[in-house]
Write a protein that holds these residues in place. Structure first.
Motif, PDB file in Angstrom:
ATOM      1  N   ASP A  58       0.724  -1.334   0.011  1.00  0.00           N
ATOM      2  CA  ASP A  58      -0.089   0.066  -0.037  1.00  0.00           C
ATOM      3  C   ASP A  58       1.037   1.335  -0.154  1.00  0.00           C
ATOM      4  O   ASP A  58       0.624   2.252  -0.744  1.00  0.00           O
ATOM      5  CB  ASP A  58      -0.895   0.364   1.235  1.00  0.00           C
ATOM      6  N   PRO A  87       7.023  14.612  -6.371  1.00  0.00           N
ATOM      7  CA  PRO A  87       6.504  15.758  -5.494  1.00  0.00           C
ATOM      8  C   PRO A  87       7.839  16.090  -4.491  1.00  0.00           C
ATOM      9  O   PRO A  87       8.862  15.682  -4.061  1.00  0.00           O
ATOM     10  CB  PRO A  87       5.528  15.097  -4.475  1.00  0.00           C
TER      11      PRO A  87
ATOM     12  N   PHE B 118     -19.153   6.723  -1.347  1.00  0.00           N
ATOM     13  CA  PHE B 118     -18.271   6.464  -0.256  1.00  0.00           C
ATOM     14  C   PHE B 118     -17.546   5.048   0.190  1.00  0.00           C
ATOM     15  O   PHE B 118     -18.602   4.081   0.395  1.00  0.00           O
ATOM     16  CB  PHE B 118     -18.722   7.153   1.055  1.00  0.00           C
ATOM     17  N   PHE B 120     -17.340   2.828   2.120  1.00  0.00           N
ATOM     18  CA  PHE B 120     -17.828   2.605   3.498  1.00  0.00           C
ATOM     19  C   PHE B 120     -17.247   1.339   4.189  1.00  0.00           C
ATOM     20  O   PHE B 120     -16.670   1.265   5.256  1.00  0.00           O
ATOM     21  CB  PHE B 120     -19.523   2.409   3.868  1.00  0.00           C
ATOM     22  N   ALA B 124     -15.097   1.360   7.146  1.00  0.00           N
ATOM     23  CA  ALA B 124     -15.554   0.248   8.388  1.00  0.00           C
ATOM     24  C   ALA B 124     -14.361  -0.360   8.767  1.00  0.00           C
ATOM     25  O   ALA B 124     -14.097  -0.564  10.154  1.00  0.00           O
ATOM     26  CB  ALA B 124     -16.774  -0.295   7.950  1.00  0.00           C
ATOM     27  N   LYS B 125     -13.622  -1.047   8.069  1.00  0.00           N
ATOM     28  CA  LYS B 125     -12.690  -1.955   8.431  1.00  0.00           C
ATOM     29  C   LYS B 125     -11.420  -1.084   9.040  1.00  0.00           C
ATOM     30  O   LYS B 125     -11.025  -1.424  10.309  1.00  0.00           O
ATOM     31  CB  LYS B 125     -11.896  -2.412   7.176  1.00  0.00           C
ATOM     32  N   MET B 127     -11.955   1.764  10.670  1.00  0.00           N
ATOM     33  CA  MET B 127     -12.423   2.207  12.182  1.00  0.00           C
ATOM     34  C   MET B 127     -12.266   1.099  13.048  1.00  0.00           C
ATOM     35  O   MET B 127     -11.834   1.134  14.237  1.00  0.00           O
ATOM     36  CB  MET B 127     -14.042   2.312  11.888  1.00  0.00           C
ATOM     37  N   ARG B 128     -12.672  -0.100  12.656  1.00  0.00           N
ATOM     38  CA  ARG B 128     -12.482  -1.372  13.481  1.00  0.00           C
ATOM     39  C   ARG B 128     -11.125  -1.701  14.027  1.00  0.00           C
ATOM     40  O   ARG B 128     -10.865  -1.847  15.134  1.00  0.00           O
ATOM     41  CB  ARG B 128     -13.205  -2.723  12.707  1.00  0.00           C
ATOM     42  N   SER B 160       2.319  15.052  -2.851  1.00  0.00           N
ATOM     43  CA  SER B 160       2.474  14.404  -3.949  1.00  0.00           C
ATOM     44  C   SER B 160       1.197  14.881  -5.058  1.00  0.00           C
ATOM     45  O   SER B 160       1.052  14.606  -6.226  1.00  0.00           O
ATOM     46  CB  SER B 160       2.073  12.711  -3.731  1.00  0.00           C
ATOM     47  N   THR B 311     -17.275  12.232   2.362  1.00  0.00           N
ATOM     48  CA  THR B 311     -18.454  12.357   2.526  1.00  0.00           C
ATOM     49  C   THR B 311     -18.810  13.379   3.305  1.00  0.00           C
ATOM     50  O   THR B 311     -17.891  13.673   4.384  1.00  0.00           O
ATOM     51  CB  THR B 311     -19.022  10.962   3.065  1.00  0.00           C
ATOM     52  N   GLU B 344     -11.829   9.593  14.463  1.00  0.00           N
ATOM     53  CA  GLU B 344     -11.995  10.011  12.904  1.00  0.00           C
ATOM     54  C   GLU B 344     -10.437  10.136  12.490  1.00  0.00           C
ATOM     55  O   GLU B 344     -10.197  10.221  11.235  1.00  0.00           O
ATOM     56  CB  GLU B 344     -12.776  11.306  12.846  1.00  0.00           C
ATOM     57  N   ARG B 353      -2.772   7.349   4.480  1.00  0.00           N
ATOM     58  CA  ARG B 353      -1.468   6.469   4.558  1.00  0.00           C
ATOM     59  C   ARG B 353      -1.244   5.303   3.697  1.00  0.00           C
ATOM     60  O   ARG B 353      -0.261   4.933   2.988  1.00  0.00           O
ATOM     61  CB  ARG B 353      -0.915   6.427   5.954  1.00  0.00           C
ATOM     62  N   ARG B 354      -2.300   4.546   3.780  1.00  0.00           N
ATOM     63  CA  ARG B 354      -2.514   3.353   3.060  1.00  0.00           C
ATOM     64  C   ARG B 354      -2.918   3.380   1.700  1.00  0.00           C
ATOM     65  O   ARG B 354      -3.146   2.219   1.117  1.00  0.00           O
ATOM     66  CB  ARG B 354      -3.249   2.064   3.998  1.00  0.00           C
ATOM     67  N   GLY B 355      -2.992   4.559   1.203  1.00  0.00           N
ATOM     68  CA  GLY B 355      -3.385   4.788  -0.193  1.00  0.00           C
ATOM     69  C   GLY B 355      -4.593   4.787  -0.550  1.00  0.00           C
ATOM     70  O   GLY B 355      -5.123   4.616  -1.682  1.00  0.00           O
ATOM     71  N   TYR B 356      -5.649   4.299   0.461  1.00  0.00           N
ATOM     72  CA  TYR B 356      -7.058   4.410   0.317  1.00  0.00           C
ATOM     73  C   TYR B 356      -7.790   5.500  -0.425  1.00  0.00           C
ATOM     74  O   TYR B 356      -8.697   5.509  -1.300  1.00  0.00           O
ATOM     75  CB  TYR B 356      -7.972   3.838   1.268  1.00  0.00           C
ATOM     76  N   GLU B 358      -6.162   8.064  -2.187  1.00  0.00           N
ATOM     77  CA  GLU B 358      -5.710   8.367  -3.453  1.00  0.00           C
ATOM     78  C   GLU B 358      -6.512   7.412  -4.470  1.00  0.00           C
ATOM     79  O   GLU B 358      -7.281   7.622  -5.601  1.00  0.00           O
ATOM     80  CB  GLU B 358      -4.394   7.873  -3.584  1.00  0.00           C
ATOM     81  N   LYS B 359      -6.606   6.109  -4.199  1.00  0.00           N
ATOM     82  CA  LYS B 359      -7.476   5.201  -4.905  1.00  0.00           C
ATOM     83  C   LYS B 359      -8.980   5.608  -4.926  1.00  0.00           C
ATOM     84  O   LYS B 359      -9.420   5.696  -6.044  1.00  0.00           O
ATOM     85  CB  LYS B 359      -7.517   3.948  -4.126  1.00  0.00           C
TER      86      LYS B 359
END
Lengths: 468, 468
Positions: A58, A87, B118, B120, B124-125, B127-128, B160, B311, B344, B353-356, B358-359
């Motif tokens: 990731d 960047p 979103f 979700f 949610a993952k 958040m857990r 970036s 969101t 949050e 940080r884990r690229g989500y 950007e994805k």
């Protein structure tokens, strides 16, 4: 297959793996377009968990070293492209930021709540439930005053706990009382003269002044804010904490409450802001109803927070507006979105509705009660009669210790500071004018290290003895 | 053992069980002090889950009908006590609150994001994960500017994504941009003259005025805010959205950006607030660097939000202050606690940080690109040449449709309203002075119902045809 020694060096495994692969890419050992092993394969090969590999991949993707093709796998990116769009590195300006927390051997001044007391496992359970049950609601923009479910739960709590009959639409939820004061100033107007208690909680006048409102100070006597002084100061809005005043610990008796309400009713544009911040922790004695509950003329704005009763990291506070101010709020300020995430609002609503909040409060009251008893015992056995006097009223999370000393409060604080003990005098919270209550010191005990108390008190006693 | 028929009536099982037991208590069938069956026993006996019984008992306890003794069980409370302290019922004042959302057959004006988009399940993952991994950190009071992990992640993202070199300590996290504007006014001073774009986003001047600052308006031309008009208006702080202006859709060219920076540098106390609210959704074309990235003299305050890109229920925004203002912020305003819950903040930090993040942005860009293409096709085939003109610049989540009509903008809106269609003209966002850009209407498409678009456009076309 890639092979690295992850046993050396510091930091999490995935970081080390990420570093190794990144280095191989930068040194050309892994070349552009080359396929990386699957996460599962590499994890098995290296003897680490798949999540470790996932996190490393990731991060490599996030930084453009690796890209993924759906259903195919991970590939090394074309580094010449990365080079072109490389960047800037995040800057490092060495901006001096306020220190997080001072280190003291013993701290009588901290009013933080002990994180260990927060019922985290129940809260986590309700968070998980909220995630799975409220998916749709979580993504709906909430009403400007907050999620209805939470406001109903708060209304229920106020009814059974504080004897207040409140319509949920009178309740405005916000991210902390500091934020709500800002809203209130916008609602009542910054042309008003706001008056705070002197001595008092020093953050409140800072907020009024920072928001451009005039802030004046009214004296306190044994029963609380002096109503005649409100008149002298030409105050229009009185900001008071009748349940448990900080720092004096005074609980305002009923007679003064009615006198204050009478003052508010003399002139149309006068209001009272009632800060009820630690009312949940009244330890014994007959509770006195809040000003809001005995106000018949829509003069009292009630404020409370869950930061004190639950944990300071939950930024949920609320205010209860009298009917005409609630209407004015919706007319003037409903363009503001609610500042609390829906997620926290639903979780807290469930926490209150299902009785966990009440249980927590009861448990904490017992806990604080026991703590207080132990503290009193330690004070009793450490000092000789006449050396000190505890001034307390069984309310809230601090009390006042009066010391038989000739030292000035500043001298006492300085001597203790030298020994690593932080203790503040009542006179530190005198905002203006001459302080009367010398030799009185504040003992916050919400997260006191009771084990170390005797030692800290002995230091104080030694100072007293050196005087004589 | 208690036995009730829970198959009848509506509502969740635990509610029905609670009602039955409560009734039995009130009718005296269960008397004070009587022990209730254990949760497990009753659950087994009734054929429901233990959680159902637990919830029912919780509610009964919350309302004082039942009490629990540790390690003993549940008992019916003494009802005469309940009677004595019976709290007031929550009031119902029928306060009129702003309507949640109007019902339209078709709405071109909503700039909400589609909750379905979103991610979700990933959120949610995370958040857990945050709940289980960060228990300790979650209960630590965060730094006034926000959790460091999040500020570092944002600095990485800005580097970036926007070519900005930022020290995490320049970043202040807050519960929404509206809140951050309030802080900025406290930082820069409400004696300053703030200037917004005209036409422009109408909430911004509302916030300045509600906070007691002077707000003036500067005209827009094809390249954005008119710098000479800033001088005419005696502006000191210019509030602009150069990446994608609402409502005109203008992207400010580099030349105007430098002109604006030149203006800011003429006088010491001038600043630019750069609102970059939907920069993530630039669809094609060479990106123009933000003002912040080309500002060498600490004149630009950068603002952005995750409410737009993720969101609207996640109230996390941030501002990036130039170095000397960051220092001033920590000196003057660090008494304010951060308004965003730690929970949050950590979740979002992991998400970035884990690229989500950007994805997600990339996925949404594709999604909006496809949507836009479909919308353009539908416009093309619905209107005859010359009836309308699309004014767009491939940036952000709305574009402008110019209609060949002699009707006034108000008439057009009124005719459409009668048919259940909400569409707003550029001239609706003219704050003062005479509007120039008539017959231009805003098409927000971030949550447009593309299926119903053709029908809505045909209504518009019919109006155009009736004119000729």
């Amino acid at each position: 297959m890639l092979s690295y020694d992850l046993s050396r060096g510091k930091g999490p495994l995935y970081q080390k793996l990420y570093q190794h692969i990144k280095q191989d890419i930068l040194q050309g050992k892994l070349s552009s377009g080359e396929k990386l092993p699957s996460k599962r394969m590499l994890a098995k090969h290296m003897g680490v968990s798949t999540i470790t590999v996932e996190n490393a991949y990731d991060q490599l993707m996030g930084e453009g070293y690796v890209y993924a093709l759906p259903k195919k796998g991970y590939y090394v990116a074309n580094l010449s492209d990365v080079g072109k769009i490389r960047p800037p590195a995040p800057a490092d300006l060495h901006i001096q930021v306020p220190e997080k927390r001072e280190e003291w051997r013993f701290d009588f001044s901290s009013n933080r709540t002990e994180p260990e007391n927060f019922p985290f496992s129940i809260w986590a359970k309700l968070m998980r439930e909220t995630i799975s049950v409220k998916e749709r609601e979580l993504l709906q923009v909430p009403f400007c005053g907050g999620v209805l479910e939470l406001r109903q739960a708060i209304a229920g709590h106020l009814s059974s706990f504080r004897g207040m009959a409140v319509d949920p639409n009178q309740i405005i939820v916000g991210a902390g009382t500091e934020y709500l004061y800002g809203l209130l100033i916008q609602l009542l107007g910054r042309d008003k003269v706001y008056c705070v208690e002197n001595p008092g909680y020093d953050k409140v006048p800072k907020i009024y002044e920072s928001n451009g409102a005039t802030c004046v100070y009214a004296a306190m006597d044994r029963e609380g804010i002096v109503v005649d002084d409100l008149r002298c100061q030409m105050a229009q809005v009185a900001h008071v904490s009748p349940t448990h005043h900080f720092p004096t610990g005074i609980t305002m008796p009923a007679s003064r409450r009615y006198e204050l309400l009478a003052w508010a009713n003399e002139v149309e544009e006068r209001y009272i802001i009632e800060d009820d911040y630690d009312s949940e922790f009244r330890l014994k004695g007959k509770p006195i109803p809040p000003l809001f509950a005995i106000d018949a003329c829509e003069k009292v704005i009630y404020m409370n927070t869950f930061s004190k009763s639950l944990t300071s990291t939950i930024r949920i506070s609320y205010m209860v507006l009298p009917e005409h101010l609630a209407k004015a709020f919706y007319q003037k300020l409903s363009f503001y979105a609610c500042t609390v995430p829906t997620f926290e609002q639903y979780t807290l609503a469930a926490f209150i509705r299902r009785g966990y909040f009440e249980k927590h409060i009861n448990r904490m009251r017992l806990h604080y009660g026991r703590m207080r008893t132990r503290i009193m015992e330690i004070i009793d056995r450490t000092f000789l009669p006449g050396e000190c006097r505890v001034m307390e009223n069984d309310s809230g999370l601090h009390f006042v210790l009066e010391l038989a000393t000739k030292m000035s409060d500043r001298e006492m604080e300085e001597h203790l500071r030298e020994q690593g003990i932080k203790m503040k005098a009542l006179t530190d919270f005198q905002m203006t004018g001459e302080a009367k209550n010398g030799h009185q010191f504040i003992l916050n005990y919400s997260n006191m290290d009771v084990e170390g108390l005797e030692e800290a008190l002995l230091c104080i006693r030694k100072l007293l003895e050196q005087e004589t």
